[in-house]
Structure formats: C-alpha cells, structure tokens
Design an enzyme around this catalytic site. Structure first.
Site, PDB file in Angstrom:
ATOM      1  N   LYS A 178      41.820 -49.000  95.761  1.00  0.00           N
ATOM      2  CA  LYS A 178      41.315 -50.281  96.260  1.00  0.00           C
ATOM      3  C   LYS A 178      42.217 -50.846  97.350  1.00  0.00           C
ATOM      4  O   LYS A 178      43.433 -50.730  97.266  1.00  0.00           O
ATOM      5  CB  LYS A 178      41.222 -51.283  95.109  1.00  0.00           C
ATOM      6  CG  LYS A 178      40.260 -50.866  94.015  1.00  0.00           C
ATOM      7  CD  LYS A 178      40.349 -51.802  92.829  1.00  0.00           C
ATOM      8  CE  LYS A 178      41.681 -51.708  92.112  1.00  0.00           C
ATOM      9  NZ  LYS A 178      41.717 -52.434  90.841  1.00  0.00           N
ATOM     10  N   THR A 210      40.485 -64.931  94.238  1.00  0.00           N
ATOM     11  CA  THR A 210      40.434 -63.469  94.090  1.00  0.00           C
ATOM     12  C   THR A 210      40.982 -63.022  92.732  1.00  0.00           C
ATOM     13  O   THR A 210      41.224 -61.841  92.527  1.00  0.00           O
ATOM     14  CB  THR A 210      41.268 -62.792  95.199  1.00  0.00           C
ATOM     15  OG1 THR A 210      42.585 -63.353  95.176  1.00  0.00           O
ATOM     16  CG2 THR A 210      40.644 -62.996  96.566  1.00  0.00           C
ATOM     17  N   GLY A 212      41.016 -61.592  89.346  1.00  0.00           N
ATOM     18  CA  GLY A 212      40.093 -60.769  88.572  1.00  0.00           C
ATOM     19  C   GLY A 212      39.145 -59.901  89.389  1.00  0.00           C
ATOM     20  O   GLY A 212      38.207 -59.323  88.832  1.00  0.00           O
ATOM     21  N   THR A 213      39.402 -59.771  90.688  1.00  0.00           N
ATOM     22  CA  THR A 213      38.508 -58.919  91.496  1.00  0.00           C
ATOM     23  C   THR A 213      38.543 -57.465  91.004  1.00  0.00           C
ATOM     24  O   THR A 213      37.507 -56.805  90.928  1.00  0.00           O
ATOM     25  CB  THR A 213      38.877 -58.952  92.995  1.00  0.00           C
ATOM     26  OG1 THR A 213      40.287 -58.748  93.110  1.00  0.00           O
ATOM     27  CG2 THR A 213      38.494 -60.265  93.646  1.00  0.00           C
ATOM     28  N   GLY A 214      39.752 -56.989  90.673  1.00  0.00           N
ATOM     29  CA  GLY A 214      39.875 -55.601  90.227  1.00  0.00           C
ATOM     30  C   GLY A 214      39.158 -55.363  88.898  1.00  0.00           C
ATOM     31  O   GLY A 214      38.472 -54.350  88.719  1.00  0.00           O
ATOM     32  N   CYS A 215      39.313 -56.318  87.967  1.00  0.00           N
ATOM     33  CA  CYS A 215      38.650 -56.189  86.654  1.00  0.00           C
ATOM     34  C   CYS A 215      37.129 -56.200  86.842  1.00  0.00           C
ATOM     35  O   CYS A 215      36.399 -55.416  86.214  1.00  0.00           O
ATOM     36  CB  CYS A 215      39.027 -57.354  85.745  1.00  0.00           C
ATOM     37  SG  CYS A 215      40.788 -57.513  85.478  1.00  0.00           S
TER      38      CYS A 215
HETATM   39  N1  LIG Z   1      39.323 -61.342 100.088  1.00  0.00           N
HETATM   40  C1  LIG Z   1      38.556 -60.276  99.823  1.00  0.00           C
HETATM   41  N2  LIG Z   1      37.402 -60.065 100.510  1.00  0.00           N
HETATM   42  C2  LIG Z   1      36.644 -58.978 100.242  1.00  0.00           C
HETATM   43  N3  LIG Z   1      36.948 -58.045  99.321  1.00  0.00           N
HETATM   44  C3  LIG Z   1      38.084 -58.190  98.612  1.00  0.00           C
HETATM   45  C4  LIG Z   1      38.950 -59.314  98.823  1.00  0.00           C
HETATM   46  N4  LIG Z   1      40.003 -59.201  97.969  1.00  0.00           N
HETATM   47  C5  LIG Z   1      39.793 -58.069  97.252  1.00  0.00           C
HETATM   48  N5  LIG Z   1      38.660 -57.462  97.643  1.00  0.00           N
HETATM   49  C6  LIG Z   1      38.078 -56.254  97.055  1.00  0.00           C
HETATM   50  O1  LIG Z   1      38.200 -56.440  95.654  1.00  0.00           O
HETATM   51  C7  LIG Z   1      38.470 -55.211  95.004  1.00  0.00           C
HETATM   52  C8  LIG Z   1      39.751 -55.344  94.182  1.00  0.00           C
HETATM   53  O2  LIG Z   1      40.823 -55.100  95.042  1.00  0.00           O
HETATM   54  P1  LIG Z   1      42.344 -55.304  94.754  1.00  0.00           P
HETATM   55  O3  LIG Z   1      43.057 -54.236  95.511  1.00  0.00           O
HETATM   56  O4  LIG Z   1      42.709 -56.731  95.058  1.00  0.00           O
HETATM   57  O5  LIG Z   1      42.432 -55.023  93.190  1.00  0.00           O
HETATM   58  P2  LIG Z   1      43.420 -55.564  92.111  1.00  0.00           P
HETATM   59  O6  LIG Z   1      44.769 -55.834  92.720  1.00  0.00           O
HETATM   60  O7  LIG Z   1      43.374 -54.615  90.988  1.00  0.00           O
HETATM   61  O8  LIG Z   1      42.729 -56.915  91.691  1.00  0.00           O
HETATM   62  P3  LIG Z   1      43.255 -58.081  90.717  1.00  0.00           P
HETATM   63  O9  LIG Z   1      43.384 -59.269  91.624  1.00  0.00           O
HETATM   64  O10 LIG Z   1      42.154 -58.238  89.737  1.00  0.00           O
HETATM   65  O11 LIG Z   1      44.549 -57.638  90.091  1.00  0.00           O
HETATM   66  C9  LIG Z   1      38.504 -54.159  96.107  1.00  0.00           C
HETATM   67  O12 LIG Z   1      37.228 -53.545  96.204  1.00  0.00           O
HETATM   68  C10 LIG Z   1      38.840 -54.962  97.354  1.00  0.00           C
HETATM   69  O13 LIG Z   1      38.371 -54.302  98.511  1.00  0.00           O
HETATM   70  C1  LIG Z   2      44.232 -59.574  81.017  1.00  0.00           C
HETATM   71  C2  LIG Z   2      44.360 -59.226  82.439  1.00  0.00           C
HETATM   72  N1  LIG Z   2      43.967 -58.002  82.840  1.00  0.00           N
HETATM   73  C3  LIG Z   2      44.061 -57.656  84.148  1.00  0.00           C
HETATM   74  C4  LIG Z   2      44.576 -58.546  85.084  1.00  0.00           C
HETATM   75  C5  LIG Z   2      44.702 -58.134  86.538  1.00  0.00           C
HETATM   76  O1  LIG Z   2      44.059 -58.951  87.376  1.00  0.00           O
HETATM   77  C6  LIG Z   2      44.970 -59.834  84.620  1.00  0.00           C
HETATM   78  N2  LIG Z   2      45.468 -60.770  85.475  1.00  0.00           N
HETATM   79  N3  LIG Z   2      44.847 -60.125  83.310  1.00  0.00           N
END
Ligand SMILES: Nc1ncnc2c1ncn2[C@@H]1O[C@H](COP(=O)(O)OP(=O)(O)OP(=O)(O)O)[C@@H](O)[C@H]1O
Ligand SMILES: Cc1ncc(CO)c(N)n1
Length: 280
Positions: A178, A210, A212-215
C-alpha cells in the site's frame, strides 16, 4: 440467498475507526455477514494509542474455533495479532484447518498511524515465516514491508515494486504493497501476484480522516472476495481488489467531506464506512 460470511481476527479499537470495529462496519456496508475473534485490545481514539494488550492466546484460539465449528466462513482477514503467542495460535489453527478459513487476507499490522506499536518485535518472525505463506494476499504498508524484508522503507515506486516482488520471494502468494505513506499528489498501491505487477494509482484525497484506511481496505478485499466466491487455490481475484479500493476511496472521500464539527473525534478521524448513506 444465504449471506456470505467473513471472519476478522484482529484488535479492538474502542473509537471505532480501525481494527475489529472497522472490519465489521466494512463487512456490513458491503452486504457480508461479519464474525470477529478479538486478538488484542487497544486503548485508542483518533488522537493516538494510549495502551495495547494481547488477549490470552487460548481464548483467541477458542474464539476462532467457535466460529469455524459453526459457520461456513468464505473469507478471513487477519489484522493486529499483538504478540508471538497470539500469532502462533492463529498459525497453528491455519495449519490444522486451512480450508475452514476460506480465502485469507493478511494485513501485517505493526504500527498505528500515530506511530504506536501494535505488534511486538518477537512476533514479526511468526508473521513472516508461518502466516505469510498461508495467506492468499498480504497487504503491508511501506514501513511494514521494510520490517518483513529487514530492509529500509521504499522511497519511490521502483523500490516499492522491488519490495512487493521480494515479499513474493518470501512465499507470499500475492502482495498488495500500500502506498498511503508516499508523499506527493498521487498514491500507488503495488500488486504483485502470479500474473505479474499491477499498479493502482489514484490522486491523494486531502483529508486528516485516514484512521483505519488499511483495516478498511483489507476487510473490504475479504468481503468482495467472499462475494465473488474466490477459492483458496486460485486466490483473491483482481476484481475483488479493484472493488475494495473503489469502496475505500469513496469512504475516504465521504469522510473528507465531513465538516470539522461533525467529524468523529478531534484527531485523525475515521473514513465514512456508510459512504454517506443513512446518516442522521
Ligand atoms: N489520503 C488518501 N487519499 C487516497 N487514498 C489513500 C489516502 N490515504 C491512504 N490511502 C489509501 O488507503 C490504503 C491504506 O494505505 P496505508 O498505506 O495508509 O495503510 P496503513 O498504513 O496500513 O493504514 P492505517 O492508517 O489503517 O494504519 C491504500 O490503498 C492507500 O493508497
Ligand atoms: C486495533 C487496531 N488495528 C489496526 C490499526 C492500524 O490502523 C489500529 N490503529 N488499531
């Protein structure tokens, strides 16, 4: 028609934007019946993580077994697994009864957006050596890919592509690296699978929300994969990944449109899992 069933094995976020709570909202928004085994607790809100604690590994194992003994799970998402003992019982169960989990999306959660650690260092080996080869797709962010490979975080797209391919070299069937941590106006997620490398590029949405975007992305992939009827041998379909990214982008855009006074929380707020629907 009977509902498709998805399982999340992850940590709890009491503020509702990430973890188990985000996963269940995503499953529901996408029309999939959600089940959940809690692998760890966090004390967090949109401002950051105050504390984290694992759930007793035997209880994690028993929660998962209770679901698998009773419900036909089509897809499983693995998120925050806390420590080596918890990751170990998940690996044991996956090894014993792989077919019962359906397709598996492994989100190797290590650090929260706020920078706080969600996986102990000693657990990285279990995630890399035992869980990664059993998953149909892994979805690391840029720092997590670097930890799994023992290298430095990718600075540009060529490095992300090389790292996605290197993770396949470690035995991952497919990798979606990602790009949320990239700088610049565009973000690219790199998919490396049996068919080669595919880039998914979109404009960065200008928002603080943003959390929880990854979850949300990994649970949406599990949900769409369940809806498509993807099977363990053939892996996660590209359609499922494309649709999940589409859902996430709509949810980020909808959360970005919240005015400051309506946005949940005072820090990095969540995405709008309902994508603007049914809000009072
Ligand atoms: N501001 C944004 N605009 C568009 N897409 C985004 C944005 N921020 C994150 N994404 C998308 O969201 C998804 C999660 O990306 P990211 O690399 O931030 O994951 P993460 O670090 O695991 O997330 P988390 O914030 O949940 O820990 C990816 O598909 C990324 O391209
Ligand atoms: C419980 C939990 N899982 C994953 C993430 C990553 O975003 C978070 N902040 N909290």
């Amino acid at each position: 028609m009977n509902p498709k069933i998805a399982l999340t094995i992850a940590g709890s976020d009491p503020s509702g934007g990430a973890g188990i709570q985000a996963d269940l909202k995503t499953f529901t928004a996408l029309g999939v019946y959600g089940t959940a085994a809690i692998a760890g607790l966090t004390v967090q809100n949109t401002q950051g993580v105050r504390a984290a604690a694992p759930v007793d590994p035997a209880l994690v194992r028993d929660q998962i077994a209770a679901v698998l003994d009773d419900l036909p799970v089509a897809a499983t998402k693995l998120g925050m697994l806390s420590n080596a003992a918890v990751a170990g019982v998940v690996a044991d169960l996956l090894e014993e009864r792989r077919a019962d989990f359906g397709v598996v999306v492994l989100d190797p959660v290590m650090v929260a957006t706020s920078g706080d650690r969600l996986l102990q260092d000693e657990a990285v080996e279990t995630v890399r050596d035992r869980l990664l080869p059993l998953a149909d797709l892994i979805t690391p962010n840029i720092p997590e890919a670097a930890v799994l490979l023992g290298s430095t975080p990718a600075g540009h797209l060529d490095e992300s592509t090389a790292q996605a391919l290197a993770l396949r070299g470690l035995g991952a069937r497919a990798v979606l690296l990602k790009g949320g941590h990239q700088s610049g106006e565009e973000l690219t997620d790199v998919l490396a699978d049996a068919e080669g490398v595919t880039l998914f590029t979109d404009g960065r949405i200008d928002t603080r929300n943003t959390h929880g975007t990854g979850c949300t992305l990994s649970s949406a992939i599990a949900a769409f994969s369940a809806l498509h009827g993807d099977t363990i041998g053939s892996g996660i379909s590209r359609e499922a990944i494309g649709q999940a990214r589409g859902y996430l982008l709509r949810a980020i855009a909808s959360g970005a449109a919240w005015t400051l006074s309506r946005s949940p929380g005072t820090g990095h707020g969540p995405v709008d899992h309902l994508v603007g629907k049914a809000r009072p």
